[in-house]
Design an enzyme around this catalytic site. Structure first.
Site, PDB file in Angstrom:
ATOM      1  N   SER A 162       0.809  -1.218   0.000  1.00 36.28           N
ATOM      2  CA  SER A 162       0.000   0.000   0.000  1.00 36.28           C
ATOM      3  C   SER A 162       0.845   1.271   0.000  1.00 36.28           C
ATOM      4  O   SER A 162       0.363   2.334  -0.414  1.00 36.28           O
ATOM      5  CB  SER A 162      -0.951  -0.001   1.200  1.00 36.28           C
ATOM      6  OG  SER A 162      -0.242  -0.181   2.410  1.00 36.28           O
ATOM      7  N   ASP A 402      -2.931   5.880  12.340  1.00 36.05           N
ATOM      8  CA  ASP A 402      -2.091   5.211  11.345  1.00 36.05           C
ATOM      9  C   ASP A 402      -0.852   6.067  11.128  1.00 36.05           C
ATOM     10  O   ASP A 402      -0.910   7.116  10.483  1.00 36.05           O
ATOM     11  CB  ASP A 402      -2.870   5.045  10.042  1.00 36.05           C
ATOM     12  CG  ASP A 402      -2.082   4.334   8.953  1.00 36.05           C
ATOM     13  OD1 ASP A 402      -0.855   4.216   9.087  1.00 36.05           O
ATOM     14  OD2 ASP A 402      -2.699   3.905   7.952  1.00 36.05           O
ATOM     15  N   HIS A 405       1.097   5.004   6.900  1.00 42.31           N
ATOM     16  CA  HIS A 405       0.711   5.535   5.589  1.00 42.31           C
ATOM     17  C   HIS A 405       0.758   7.065   5.595  1.00 42.31           C
ATOM     18  O   HIS A 405       0.792   7.694   6.647  1.00 42.31           O
ATOM     19  CB  HIS A 405      -0.672   5.028   5.213  1.00 42.31           C
ATOM     20  CG  HIS A 405      -0.723   3.547   5.044  1.00 42.31           C
ATOM     21  ND1 HIS A 405      -1.105   2.686   6.067  1.00 42.31           N
ATOM     22  CD2 HIS A 405      -0.416   2.758   3.989  1.00 42.31           C
ATOM     23  CE1 HIS A 405      -1.038   1.437   5.632  1.00 42.31           C
ATOM     24  NE2 HIS A 405      -0.611   1.446   4.381  1.00 42.31           N
TER      25      HIS A 405
END
Length: 428
Positions: A162, A402, A405
């Site tokens: 990702s 998070d 990311h």
């Protein structure tokens, strides 16, 4: 994360503390599993904090030295970027709200909910306005038209997890405004996403392969980090999609970091056993390197590898005495910094394998410059399992933030500015 550090000065207690990284990592996949690790961490004594701070400081210098120095011609800063730029990765972040961001969330319809932090409720936007300023040169401003001309009748592919997908999204957003409406399209052919610029007959693609080698996590949607099984000696299913691609950009790091060991095979598929992650990573990259040497034509193809994208899971690393994470951070870190989320053993393995290649592969050392950007992560302004975080989840950033990311526009745009400058300069 492997605990075998090269420096003998790392104490047993240091190693034990550093094992908390995988517990924080897996919280991005399974809600709440960081709680035990963080509670254990909070129970450490003040003397252990002081000793760990000392070790982090030493690690920061070593990490910086590793990322900024090399005698290999495969490393980007050895003259293949621009003659006047000795090292594009050594520099500082400069606030530039006149030129940045290079696009907006509203202007790019290709961004996923995971990275649209403003749309997801982030109240500040300063993270979009920082420009990377190398000490030895000026980084050229991204030129979409020039890059598209280079990509005419060609393919650019990002391969990885990702993190690489967000770099692909960034690249698509950077070039799409230079393409007229009706002359661009997105196609999803799992595990690929393909953006096409019709007038240029050019594609910018993403290929999901979190370990690069084959694994039980290769489904583009149905995958899990908890029950990892990597096939260290095989890339055949993936590589059939890589053959003939003009510009290949690989990256693989965070999926290896769940635990110090990983279930894997390095021969018959049924021969599964536990491997130290560093050992497994080296074996996987050797398999990848064998494919590179047997299939890549350096006259017509260029290969890049992104170094590890750093995490910012614990604020005590950059702000002594604090007990938070990347949540609510608004400014880059100032001064020398290397976080525990960037594993030096993995860095060494990557550099060793690339330096041993007979075919040139360019390592893009984005780790150090990204280490400073504790402010750039999606934090609680993102989605989990396809759904945006609830109000209750957002109110508990220690569990749900998070810090792996990145928001877009943001840090991955700089990665692509460097990649674009190198692609253009490499053919001129």
């Amino acid at each position: 994360m492997t605990q075998r550090q090269s420096s003998s000065s790392f104490s047993r207690s240091d190693r034990k503390i550093l094992t908390l990284f995988p517990y924080a990592l897996v919280s991005l996949f399974v809600i709440g599993t960081t709680r035990l690790g963080l509670e254990n961490f909070r129970s450490r004594t003040n003397s252990q904090f002081s000793e760990l701070d000392r070790q982090i400081s030493a690690w920061g210098k070593e990490g910086r030295d590793w990322m900024l120095s090399s005698s290999s011609t495969n490393i980007l800063d050895q003259g293949t970027f621009m003659d006047q730029c000795n090292n594009v990765f050594d520099g500082e972040w400069v606030l530039d709200n006149a030129s940045y961001p290079l696009y907006s969330e509203q202007s790019c319809p290709y961004l996923t909910k995971q990275v649209t932090c403003q749309k997801n409720g982030r109240p500040d936007s300063l993270y979009q306005n920082w420009r990377w300023n190398p000490r030895s040169c000026d980084l050229p401003r991204f030129d979409a038209v020039q890059l598209l001309e280079v990509l005419r009748n060609k393919r650019l592919m990002f391969i990885g997890d990702s993190i690489q997908r967000s770099q692909w999204e960034s690249m698509v957003c950077l070039i799409h405004s230079a393409i007229p409406d009706g002359k661009k399209s997105i196609h999803r052919i799992p595990p690929r996403k393909i953006f096409k610029a019709e007038d240029y007959n050019a594609t910018v693609e993403f290929y999901w392969a979190p370990f690069i080698v084959e694994s039980n996590s290769d489904h583009a949607v149905k995958h899990t980090v908890q029950k990892r099984l990597a096939h260290l000696n095989s890339v055949a299913k993936h590589s059939q999609h890589w053959e003939g691609v003009d510009f290949l950009v690989f990256g693989s790091y965070v999926w290896w970091m769940y635990k110090p060991i990983i279930n894997a095979t390095n021969g018959p598929p049924e021969n599964v056993k536990e491997y130290n992650v560093t050992t497994a990573y080296r074996l996987a990259l050797k398999t990848w390197a064998n494919w590179i040497e047997s299939k890549i034509d350096p006259r017509s193809q260029k290969v890049f590898f992104m170094s590890s994208s750093p995490t910012h899971l614990w604020s005590w690393e950059w702000r002594a005495g604090s007990d938070e994470n990347c949540f609510n951070e608004a400014y880059p870190i100032q001064g020398s910094y290397w976080g525990t989320g960037s594993n030096l053993d993995i860095v060494r393995v990557l550099k060793d394998v690339i330096n041993e290649l007979k075919i040139e592969v360019t390592l893009l050392n984005i780790t150090q410059l990204s280490e400073y950007r504790k402010d750039g992560h999606t934090s609680v302004y993102t989605e989990r399992g396809g759904k945006l975080l609830t109000r209750e989840q957002k109110s508990d950033p220690k569990t749900f933030a998070d810090c792996i990311h990145w928001c877009l526009p943001g840090v991955p745009d700089t990665w692509n500015e460097i990649l674009c400058a190198h692609i253009i300069s490499s053919i001129m």
